[in-house]
Structure formats: C-alpha cells, structure tokens
Design a protein around this motif. Structure first.
Motif, short mmCIF file in Angstrom:
data_model
loop_
_atom_site.label_atom_id
_atom_site.label_comp_id
_atom_site.label_asym_id
_atom_site.label_seq_id
_atom_site.Cartn_x
_atom_site.Cartn_y
_atom_site.Cartn_z
N THR A 1 0.60 -0.99 0.03
CA THR A 1 -0.44 0.03 0.06
C THR A 1 1.08 1.55 0.02
OG1 THR A 1 -1.43 -1.26 1.14
CG2 THR A 1 -1.90 1.46 1.02
N CYS A 2 2.32 1.16 0.90
CA CYS A 2 2.52 2.64 0.57
C CYS A 2 3.20 2.83 -1.13
CB CYS A 2 4.44 2.51 1.29
SG CYS A 2 5.73 1.08 0.99
N LYS B 1 2.16 2.93 -3.33
CA LYS B 1 0.60 4.33 -3.78
C LYS B 1 0.14 5.79 -3.40
CE LYS B 1 -3.03 -0.01 -3.89
NZ LYS B 1 -3.36 -0.47 -3.30
N PHE B 2 1.00 5.70 -2.34
CA PHE B 2 1.42 7.27 -1.93
C PHE B 2 2.44 7.79 -2.08
CE2 PHE B 2 -0.97 5.31 1.12
CZ PHE B 2 -1.92 6.05 1.82
N THR C 1 8.69 9.45 -3.38
CA THR C 1 7.50 7.99 -3.64
C THR C 1 8.33 7.46 -2.19
OG1 THR C 1 8.57 6.25 -5.61
CG2 THR C 1 6.57 7.94 -5.45
N LEU D 1 4.90 10.70 5.28
CA LEU D 1 4.19 11.15 4.67
C LEU D 1 4.20 12.79 5.74
CD1 LEU D 1 1.29 9.47 4.24
CD2 LEU D 1 2.15 10.39 2.51
N ARG E 1 -0.28 12.99 -2.22
CA ARG E 1 -1.60 12.13 -3.07
C ARG E 1 -1.61 10.76 -3.26
NH1 ARG E 1 2.36 15.64 -6.14
NH2 ARG E 1 1.05 17.37 -6.72
N TYR E 2 -2.78 9.66 -3.50
CA TYR E 2 -2.91 9.07 -2.73
C TYR E 2 -3.69 8.41 -4.10
CZ TYR E 2 -5.17 4.45 -0.56
OH TYR E 2 -5.42 3.09 -0.66
N THR F 1 -6.84 9.64 -8.33
CA THR F 1 -5.67 10.41 -7.58
C THR F 1 -6.48 11.06 -6.81
OG1 THR F 1 -4.09 9.88 -8.81
CG2 THR F 1 -3.72 10.93 -7.19
N ALA G 1 -5.12 11.68 4.47
CA ALA G 1 -4.25 10.71 3.94
C ALA G 1 -4.52 8.78 4.32
CB ALA G 1 -2.87 10.97 3.23
N SER H 1 -7.32 6.83 5.26
CA SER H 1 -7.95 6.40 3.88
C SER H 1 -8.00 4.70 3.43
CB SER H 1 -7.81 6.53 2.67
OG SER H 1 -6.49 7.16 1.64
N VAL H 2 -6.70 4.57 4.54
CA VAL H 2 -5.60 3.13 5.02
C VAL H 2 -6.31 2.84 6.15
CG1 VAL H 2 -3.65 2.15 4.69
CG2 VAL H 2 -3.88 3.85 3.31
#
Length: 169
Positions: free
Chosen positions: A14-15, A17-18, A38, A61, A72-73, A79, A88, A91-92
């Motif tokens: 998942t990391c 995607k940020f 990233t 972050l 940005r996610y 996005t 941000a 959302s996770v």
C-alpha cells in the motif's frame, strides 16, 4: 506463536500508492511544474503492507506535511490529493492516522521549543574588567568571544586572544 497466514494473491504494498510533491505554476501561467517523490517501494505482499512499511509510510507522509508538500493517494484517474498526512492515512487505517497525528504534534512541539530557545538567548555584551596579560595587569574590555582588548604602555590597542589572559579579581 502467531499463526502464519495462508499465502494469498500477491499485490503491491500500500505504501507504493502514495506520493508527495510540490506543484508550482510555470512561468506566465503555462504548464505547472510538478515535483514528485515516492517511498520507492516495489514489494509484492499478500497483506496490506510489507513488513515495516506501515511505519515507513507514516514517517514519509509526516515529513512531507512538515515540508509543506501535497500528499497524493492512488494512481491514475482515482488519485486523491490532500495537503495533510492524517487525512491521507485515514483512507487506509484509522490507527495509522492517529499515529501520524501524534508524530506531527511531537514534531511541531520540538520545532516550537527550538524556535523559543533561539529567541531567548541574548547576545552578551563586552564587559569592562581588569585582566592579566603575561605578567602585566591592564584595564580593558572582555569580549563574548573570549578575547581581551586593552591599551598597552605606549598607548597602542592590543588584543589578547581567548586563553592568553585571565581576569584579575
């Protein structure tokens, strides 16, 4: 001992995607300049995060928010752009959002404490005193850098560096 999970379908961590970045308008309102960073993660995992990557993402972050960067996610059309790490991370995971909020608070307190310590430190003034230079005692001025400025017998101004003179009581 913890149970091992079954090997499931591998997916990206998942990391990955940020992203964080800065958008600056181009000269004369032309194309905006976008700088993106990233986490650099390319791990495949059956879980939400690869081991340790949840903490890696939170610190990434939080640093971005402290530097004033956008978060940005997601990828492509879906996005989501936000300016703060806590939103941000919600959302996770709510737990990661709470961890980020605590880290932000601590970092902001540290920055405020550091700024306050710089403001309260007054610059010392040169102090008139009597000092011993070699075997002679002279009237002069002790400076904050440790030097001693005095006038010798002939009337010339001399400077004794720090450690080459002492205060006479």
């Amino acid at each position: 001992m913890a149970k091992r999970t079954k090997a499931g379908k591998l997916g990206p961590c998942t990391c990955s995607k940020f992203e964080v970045g800065v958008t600056v308008d181009g000269p004369d309102g032309s194309e905006p300049d976008v700088t993106i960073e990233t986490t650099g993660c390319d791990r495949q995992t059956p879980r939400l995060f690869a081991q340790g990557h949840d903490a890696k993402l939170v610190s990434f972050l939080v640093r971005a928010e402290l530097d004033g960067k956008e978060v940005r996610y997601g990828r492509g059309e879906g996005t989501v752009i936000t300016s703060d790490a806590v939103t941000a991370l919600k959302s996770v995971s709510e737990a990661l959002a709470v961890k980020a909020a605590a880290m932000l608070t601590k970092a902001q307190e540290r920055a405020a404490k550091k700024a306050a310590s710089k403001k309260t430190e007054p610059t010392p003034e040169p102090q008139p005193c009597r000092g011993k230079v070699g075997r002679w005692e002279r009237e002069g001025v002790a400076h904050p850098d440790g030097s001693f400025h005095y006038t010798d017998r002939s009337g010339a101004t001399q400077v004794a560096p720090a450690g080459k003179w002492s205060v006479v009581a």
